[in-house]
Design a protein around this motif. Structure first.
Motif, PDB file in Angstrom:
ATOM      1  N   THR A  80       6.215  -0.395 -13.831  1.00 13.37           N
ATOM      2  CA  THR A  80       6.476   0.977 -13.392  1.00 13.37           C
ATOM      3  C   THR A  80       5.308   1.897 -13.720  1.00 13.37           C
ATOM      4  O   THR A  80       4.572   1.678 -14.679  1.00 13.37           O
ATOM      5  CB  THR A  80       7.745   1.542 -14.051  1.00 13.37           C
ATOM      6  N   GLY A  81       5.177   2.935 -12.918  1.00 11.79           N
ATOM      7  CA  GLY A  81       4.224   4.011 -13.177  1.00 11.79           C
ATOM      8  C   GLY A  81       4.974   5.271 -13.559  1.00 11.79           C
ATOM      9  O   GLY A  81       6.131   5.458 -13.172  1.00 11.79           O
TER      10      GLY A  81
ATOM     11  N   GLY B  75       0.398   0.986 -15.658  1.00 12.75           N
ATOM     12  CA  GLY B  75       1.534   0.230 -15.150  1.00 12.75           C
ATOM     13  C   GLY B  75       2.246  -0.424 -16.313  1.00 12.75           C
ATOM     14  O   GLY B  75       1.684  -1.318 -16.959  1.00 12.75           O
TER      15      GLY B  75
ATOM     16  N   VAL C 257      -3.841   0.839 -12.022  1.00 15.70           N
ATOM     17  CA  VAL C 257      -2.906   0.876 -10.889  1.00 15.70           C
ATOM     18  C   VAL C 257      -3.066   2.197 -10.145  1.00 15.70           C
ATOM     19  O   VAL C 257      -2.843   3.268 -10.711  1.00 15.70           O
ATOM     20  CB  VAL C 257      -1.445   0.722 -11.379  1.00 15.70           C
ATOM     21  N   GLU C 258      -3.450   2.124  -8.886  1.00 17.35           N
ATOM     22  CA  GLU C 258      -3.598   3.331  -8.069  1.00 17.35           C
ATOM     23  C   GLU C 258      -2.244   3.683  -7.465  1.00 17.35           C
ATOM     24  O   GLU C 258      -1.642   2.884  -6.764  1.00 17.35           O
ATOM     25  CB  GLU C 258      -4.643   3.112  -6.970  1.00 17.35           C
ATOM     26  N   ARG C 259      -1.793   4.906  -7.713  1.00 18.54           N
ATOM     27  CA  ARG C 259      -0.458   5.323  -7.265  1.00 18.54           C
ATOM     28  C   ARG C 259      -0.515   6.487  -6.282  1.00 18.54           C
ATOM     29  O   ARG C 259       0.492   7.129  -6.025  1.00 18.54           O
ATOM     30  CB  ARG C 259       0.404   5.674  -8.472  1.00 18.54           C
TER      31      ARG C 259
ATOM     32  N   SER D 143       5.964   7.522  -8.494  1.00 19.82           N
ATOM     33  CA  SER D 143       6.368   7.027  -9.809  1.00 19.82           C
ATOM     34  C   SER D 143       7.332   5.870  -9.585  1.00 19.82           C
ATOM     35  O   SER D 143       7.875   5.697  -8.497  1.00 19.82           O
ATOM     36  CB  SER D 143       7.087   8.122 -10.605  1.00 19.82           C
TER      37      SER D 143
ATOM     38  N   ILE E  73       6.305  -0.452  -9.008  1.00 24.05           N
ATOM     39  CA  ILE E  73       5.082  -0.595  -8.209  1.00 24.05           C
ATOM     40  C   ILE E  73       5.322  -1.465  -6.970  1.00 24.05           C
ATOM     41  O   ILE E  73       4.808  -1.169  -5.891  1.00 24.05           O
ATOM     42  CB  ILE E  73       3.938  -1.185  -9.062  1.00 24.05           C
TER      43      ILE E  73
ATOM     44  N   PHE F  98       6.938   0.566  -4.360  1.00 24.39           N
ATOM     45  CA  PHE F  98       5.941   1.456  -3.759  1.00 24.39           C
ATOM     46  C   PHE F  98       5.121   0.723  -2.700  1.00 24.39           C
ATOM     47  O   PHE F  98       4.839   1.258  -1.625  1.00 24.39           O
ATOM     48  CB  PHE F  98       5.030   2.009  -4.857  1.00 24.39           C
TER      49      PHE F  98
ATOM     50  N   ASN G 201      11.835   4.413  -6.805  1.00 18.84           N
ATOM     51  CA  ASN G 201      10.664   5.289  -6.849  1.00 18.84           C
ATOM     52  C   ASN G 201      11.070   6.747  -6.739  1.00 18.84           C
ATOM     53  O   ASN G 201      12.090   7.075  -6.130  1.00 18.84           O
ATOM     54  CB  ASN G 201       9.692   4.978  -5.697  1.00 18.84           C
TER      55      ASN G 201
END
Length: 245
Positions: free
Chosen positions: A29-30, A50, A61-63, A76, A79, A82, A130
């Motif tokens: 998770t972010g 992450g 991790v690019e979010r 958020s 991942i 997402f 998310n």
């Protein structure tokens, strides 16, 4: 006696339906995404951590991702979910481009689409885990909205997910104004991210800030904030506390 397993009836719980895969619990998770409107467009910030449970497993991790010509999405939560949402949006933008009619989906349309997707999956008891932030600029109009994993959504001048909703929004309510310059907007987001770094165990000191204007999306290279950890409350957090713990 025949020890061969008998064939299961078609309506059995052990049939093909049992093979469907769902995200029952979020694994990687972010944490928070924070975004605001500024004078020329939208600014958005997210760190690159992450978490695998309570372990900060991944730190690159690019979010935040551009969506089509006019939108920017931050997320958020889980991942992998997402990534599934990005796949949905790729199909949506491709279908829109195939019309080749000179029109393109704006941020309001993409945000409405995401609210329908999240609410639909919630109604199937198969939610995407998310919280999303969608910002963009089209025809000079700035748009910023958010949607939760159960489809709750709203539009505002500044939004945040996760811990940012509790710790960053009060700062934004106090300091945000309509004519915020790019530099002041970045400083305000960095202030919010620094507070989150101090208070959120899932945050890491490696973040990106993205902006979107009429010219398009720019996402910064990852960088770290200057921090100060010698506050007395950090050195001895239990000092003066009442009780055994």
């Amino acid at each position: 006696m025949n020890f061969m397993a008998s064939k299961q009836p078609e309506n059995s719980l052990l049939g093909p339906e049992a093979d469907s895969q769902r995200t029952l619990y979020p694994y990687v998770t972010g944490t928070s995404v924070v975004a605001l409107k500024y004078k020329d467009g939208i600014l958005m910030a997210a760190d690159m951590g992450g978490s695998y449970g309570s372990t900060l497993r991944y730190k690159s991790v690019e979010r935040m991702k551009p969506i089509g010509k006019h939108s920017l999405l931050g997320a958020s939560g889980e991942i992998s979910d997402f990534q599934e949402i990005l796949r949905y949006l790729d199909e949506l933008i491709l279908y829109d481009n195939m019309w080749d009619d000179g029109n393109s989906l704006g941020p309001k349309e993409v945000h409405n689409y995401l609210t329908r997707v999240m609410y639909n999956r919630r109604n199937k008891f198969n939610p995407l885990w998310n919280s999303l932030v969608l910002g963009g600029v089209k025809n000079g109009q700035k748009y910023l909205g958010t949607v939760s994993m159960i489809g709750v959504n709203f539009e505002d001048n500044h939004v945040a997910t996760g811990f940012g909703n509790h710790l960053a929004r009060p700062i934004l309510r106090e300091e945000w104004h309509q004519n915020l310059s790019f530099e002041d907007g970045v400083r305000l987001l960095e202030k919010c991210m620094r507070v989150l770094l101090y208070r959120d165990r899932s945050a890491v000191n490696k973040l990106q800030i993205a902006k979107i204007t009429e010219e398009g999306v720019t996402i910064s290279q990852p960088y770290s904030l200057k921090t100060y950890w010698d506050f007395s409350a950090f050195a001895n957090p239990a000092q003066g506390a009442v009780g055994s713990w």
